[in-house]
Design an enzyme around this catalytic site. Structure first.
Site, short mmCIF file in Angstrom:
data_model
loop_
_atom_site.label_atom_id
_atom_site.label_comp_id
_atom_site.label_asym_id
_atom_site.label_seq_id
_atom_site.Cartn_x
_atom_site.Cartn_y
_atom_site.Cartn_z
N HIS A 19 -21.14 34.82 22.63
CA HIS A 19 -22.34 34.09 23.01
C HIS A 19 -22.05 32.63 23.34
O HIS A 19 -22.75 32.05 24.18
CB HIS A 19 -23.39 34.22 21.91
CG HIS A 19 -23.87 35.62 21.73
ND1 HIS A 19 -24.20 36.15 20.51
CD2 HIS A 19 -24.04 36.62 22.64
CE1 HIS A 19 -24.58 37.41 20.66
NE2 HIS A 19 -24.48 37.71 21.94
N HIS A 42 -25.53 46.37 28.02
CA HIS A 42 -25.68 46.90 26.65
C HIS A 42 -26.44 45.86 25.84
O HIS A 42 -25.88 45.15 25.00
CB HIS A 42 -24.31 47.19 26.02
CG HIS A 42 -23.51 48.23 26.76
ND1 HIS A 42 -22.87 47.96 27.96
CD2 HIS A 42 -23.26 49.53 26.47
CE1 HIS A 42 -22.25 49.05 28.37
NE2 HIS A 42 -22.47 50.02 27.50
N SER A 96 -27.53 38.49 23.09
CA SER A 96 -27.27 37.98 24.44
C SER A 96 -28.51 38.00 25.34
O SER A 96 -28.71 37.06 26.12
CB SER A 96 -26.11 38.74 25.08
OG SER A 96 -26.34 40.13 25.11
N GLU A 114 -30.66 49.21 27.73
CA GLU A 114 -30.35 49.67 26.37
C GLU A 114 -30.77 51.13 26.27
O GLU A 114 -31.92 51.47 26.52
CB GLU A 114 -31.08 48.82 25.33
CG GLU A 114 -30.83 49.26 23.91
CD GLU A 114 -29.35 49.39 23.57
OE1 GLU A 114 -28.96 50.49 23.09
OE2 GLU A 114 -28.60 48.42 23.79
N GLY A 151 -26.32 51.63 31.02
CA GLY A 151 -26.08 50.34 31.65
C GLY A 151 -25.06 50.38 32.77
O GLY A 151 -25.18 49.66 33.77
N ASP A 171 -20.93 44.70 27.31
CA ASP A 171 -20.59 44.62 25.88
C ASP A 171 -20.79 45.98 25.22
O ASP A 171 -21.70 46.16 24.40
CB ASP A 171 -21.46 43.55 25.22
CG ASP A 171 -21.26 43.48 23.72
OD1 ASP A 171 -20.20 43.88 23.24
OD2 ASP A 171 -22.19 43.01 23.03
#
Length: 291
Positions: A19, A42, A96, A114, A151, A171
């Site tokens: 981050h 993600h 994020s 997601e 994703g 991610d």
């Protein structure tokens, strides 16, 4: 994998590296008035309560956010620190999607994916609350596109995005060896379709996946044609690799960034010694490599 829930790991040392780097990239994008797109493949839940039973079970926030908040380092001068401090004081850690949304301006776009049902409901609730907070305070709010969808599939489907200036954040859980191969394949394909896009991949440093990590990086790098370095590879080891055994062998993490912003390498080279000292033990190591 759908068994993975990030709430168990929110605010750990890997989140801090990911981050902080993400925030620096977003600051760079905001330097120009031109709008940009952010695609997060993600997304997770968006916001995590530090007193949640899942977070308390692992206690991983102690290795990340709690060390950051209590440090006296110059990293406190970063905008990233201001963001996490605000939420920490309220008992939360921002994921994020929320960090990205804080940087967005009118005209910018955000797409969030997601697939996990619980996390997706938490993500919707996160942005329902952010929308209300922004309206009450008179702050700008950019409505994200929320997608309960794979994703990788969405990323390949929407690239190049309508607003071509922008960033993809990837991610995945990396619970299976196949995740590394999938990442290499998807990023190579997306870069070919969207050669100007910044692609930021978080990856774990785990003792039993060294070869998979190396092959993933090489596949991505081989797809990037450049006469000068276009890839930035950041690594932070907070534990000794040789001391880690079994499947729970995370000893650090990294960020692999295609089309990294100008001077990001210099910024991180200044920050990483302090960050490594804050989050790691006496054996902590870091590297910032251009490729």
């Amino acid at each position: 994998m759908l068994s993975y829930i990030h709430a168990y790991h929110a605010g750990n040392h890997a989140d801090i590296l990911k981050h902080l780097t993400l925030s620096l990239i977003l600051e760079h994008l905001c330097k120009k008035e031109k709008p940009f797109t952010v695609i997060d493949t993600h997304a997770g839940s968006g916001l995590y309560a530090l007193d949640d039973s899942r977070a308390l079970k692992t206690g991983e926030a102690k290795s990340g956010i709690e060390k950051m908040i209590n440090c006296s380092s110059s990293v406190r001068n970063l905008k990233f620190f201001d963001i996490i401090q605000k939420y920490y004081e309220e008992g939360f850690y921002p994921g994020s999607p929320l960090i990205e949304n804080i940087f967005l301006r009118p005209g910018d776009e955000q797409l969030l994916c997601e697939l996990h049902s619980t996390a997706f409901e938490e993500l919707k609730n996160c942005f329902y609350n952010r929308r209300k907070e922004c309206k009450a305070s008179g702050k700008n709010f950019v409505e994200p596109g929320l997608h309960k969808r794979d994703g990788y599939e969405l990323l390949k489907a929407v690239t190049p995005p309508k607003i071509k200036r922008g960033l993809a954040v990837i991610d995945p859980s990396f619970e299976d060896a196949s995740d590394f191969e999938k990442c290499g394949e998807v990023i190579s394909a997306v870069h070919k379709k969207w050669p100007a896009g910044i692609i930021a991949l978080w990856y774990p440093l785990v003792a039993h996946r060294t070869s998979e990590i190396s092959m993933m990086k090489e596949r991505i790098a081989s797809s990037v044609e450049a006469t000068e370095p276009k890839i930035l590879d950041i690594q932070m080891e907070i534990k000794r690799k040789e001391d880690m055994t079994g499947l729970a062998s995370l000893y650090g993490s990294g960020m692999f960034i295609v089309n990294f912003p100008y001077q990001l390498d210099e910024q991180l080279s200044e920050i990483m010694p302090e960050l490594s000292k804050i989050l790691g033990d006496t054996a902590s190591e870091w590297s910032v490599e251009k490729r």
